[in-house]
Every structure is written in structure tokens, then in C-alpha cells.
Design a protein around this motif. Structure first.
Motif, short mmCIF file in Angstrom:
data_model
loop_
_atom_site.label_atom_id
_atom_site.label_comp_id
_atom_site.label_asym_id
_atom_site.label_seq_id
_atom_site.Cartn_x
_atom_site.Cartn_y
_atom_site.Cartn_z
N UNK A 194 -20.32 -89.62 98.07
CA UNK A 194 -19.30 -89.05 98.96
C UNK A 194 -19.08 -87.55 98.77
N UNK A 195 -19.19 -87.06 97.53
CA UNK A 195 -19.00 -85.64 97.29
C UNK A 195 -20.10 -84.82 97.97
N UNK A 196 -21.34 -85.28 97.83
CA UNK A 196 -22.46 -84.58 98.46
C UNK A 196 -22.30 -84.59 99.99
N UNK A 197 -21.87 -85.73 100.52
CA UNK A 197 -21.65 -85.82 101.97
C UNK A 197 -20.55 -84.85 102.41
N UNK A 198 -19.50 -84.76 101.60
CA UNK A 198 -18.40 -83.83 101.89
C UNK A 198 -18.90 -82.40 101.91
N UNK A 199 -19.70 -82.02 100.90
CA UNK A 199 -20.25 -80.67 100.82
C UNK A 199 -21.14 -80.37 102.02
N UNK A 200 -21.98 -81.33 102.39
CA UNK A 200 -22.85 -81.16 103.54
C UNK A 200 -22.02 -80.96 104.80
N UNK A 201 -21.02 -81.80 104.98
CA UNK A 201 -20.16 -81.68 106.16
C UNK A 201 -19.45 -80.33 106.20
N UNK A 202 -19.04 -79.87 105.03
CA UNK A 202 -18.37 -78.57 104.94
C UNK A 202 -19.30 -77.44 105.36
N UNK A 203 -20.54 -77.48 104.88
CA UNK A 203 -21.53 -76.46 105.24
C UNK A 203 -21.82 -76.49 106.74
N UNK A 204 -22.01 -77.69 107.27
CA UNK A 204 -22.31 -77.84 108.69
C UNK A 204 -21.13 -77.34 109.52
N UNK A 205 -19.93 -77.66 109.11
CA UNK A 205 -18.74 -77.22 109.84
C UNK A 205 -18.65 -75.69 109.85
N UNK A 206 -18.92 -75.05 108.73
CA UNK A 206 -18.86 -73.59 108.66
C UNK A 206 -19.91 -72.96 109.58
N UNK A 207 -21.11 -73.51 109.58
CA UNK A 207 -22.15 -72.98 110.44
C UNK A 207 -21.81 -73.21 111.92
N UNK A 208 -21.21 -74.34 112.22
CA UNK A 208 -20.80 -74.62 113.60
C UNK A 208 -19.73 -73.62 114.04
N UNK A 209 -18.81 -73.29 113.16
CA UNK A 209 -17.79 -72.29 113.48
C UNK A 209 -18.43 -70.93 113.74
N UNK A 210 -19.44 -70.58 112.95
CA UNK A 210 -20.14 -69.32 113.15
C UNK A 210 -20.83 -69.31 114.51
N UNK A 211 -21.43 -70.44 114.89
CA UNK A 211 -22.09 -70.52 116.20
C UNK A 211 -21.09 -70.36 117.33
N UNK A 212 -19.91 -70.94 117.17
CA UNK A 212 -18.86 -70.80 118.19
C UNK A 212 -18.48 -69.34 118.35
N UNK A 213 -18.29 -68.65 117.24
CA UNK A 213 -17.94 -67.22 117.29
C UNK A 213 -19.05 -66.41 117.95
N UNK A 214 -20.29 -66.74 117.64
CA UNK A 214 -21.42 -66.05 118.27
C UNK A 214 -21.38 -66.26 119.78
N UNK A 215 -21.13 -67.48 120.20
CA UNK A 215 -21.10 -67.76 121.64
C UNK A 215 -19.94 -67.05 122.32
N UNK A 216 -18.82 -66.93 121.65
CA UNK A 216 -17.69 -66.18 122.21
C UNK A 216 -18.08 -64.72 122.42
N UNK A 217 -18.77 -64.15 121.42
CA UNK A 217 -19.22 -62.75 121.54
C UNK A 217 -20.22 -62.60 122.68
N UNK A 218 -21.13 -63.59 122.80
CA UNK A 218 -22.12 -63.54 123.88
C UNK A 218 -21.46 -63.58 125.25
N UNK A 219 -20.46 -64.42 125.38
CA UNK A 219 -19.75 -64.52 126.66
C UNK A 219 -19.11 -63.18 127.00
N UNK A 220 -18.46 -62.58 126.02
CA UNK A 220 -17.81 -61.29 126.26
C UNK A 220 -18.84 -60.23 126.66
#
Length: 68
Positions: free
Chosen positions: A3-29
């Protein structure tokens, strides 16, 4: 995977997904700015860079998920 490894993986994926969202917001602008200034090569180049950055993050996310 424990479960700890799964949590860490999910945390990393979530952070990268947030970065992608920010990138897309910049692209739209930038795309909106480009509509008003079609000849602006700088804006076009920056949009391309952002898309490439987003694709790299997408591939990292996919690789992380595939490894677990």
C-alpha cells in the motif's frame, strides 16, 4: 506492490497530472493570444514547447503505471 508503494506511485502520478493541467492552461492562454496575432512565431514556438512538455509527462505517467 504494498500500500505504501501504491500511495507513492499515486502521489507521483497526481503531481504530474497537475503539471499537465497547468501546461494545458498556459497553452489555452497562448492560443487565445495567437488568435489575435497569427504571425507571432514566438507564441507558436512556445505552444509547441508546452505540448512537447505535456507529452513527456504523459509518457512518464504511463511508464510509472506500466511498471506497477
Amino acid at each position: 506492490m504494498n500500500p505504501y508503494e501504491q500511495f507513492q506511485l499515486n502521489k507521483e502520478v497526481e503531481e504530474m497530472a497537475k503539471q499537465r493541467i497547468e501546461i494545458h492552461k498556459k497553452r489555452i492562454k497562448l492560443s487565445e493570444e495567437l488568435e489575435n496575432n497569427w504571425g507571432n512565431k514566438e507564441l507558436q514556438d512556445r505552444i509547441i514547447e508546452l505540448e512537447e512538455e505535456s507529452q513527456k509527462l504523459k509518457k512518464k505517467i504511463e511508464a510509472l503505471q506500466a511498471n506497477f
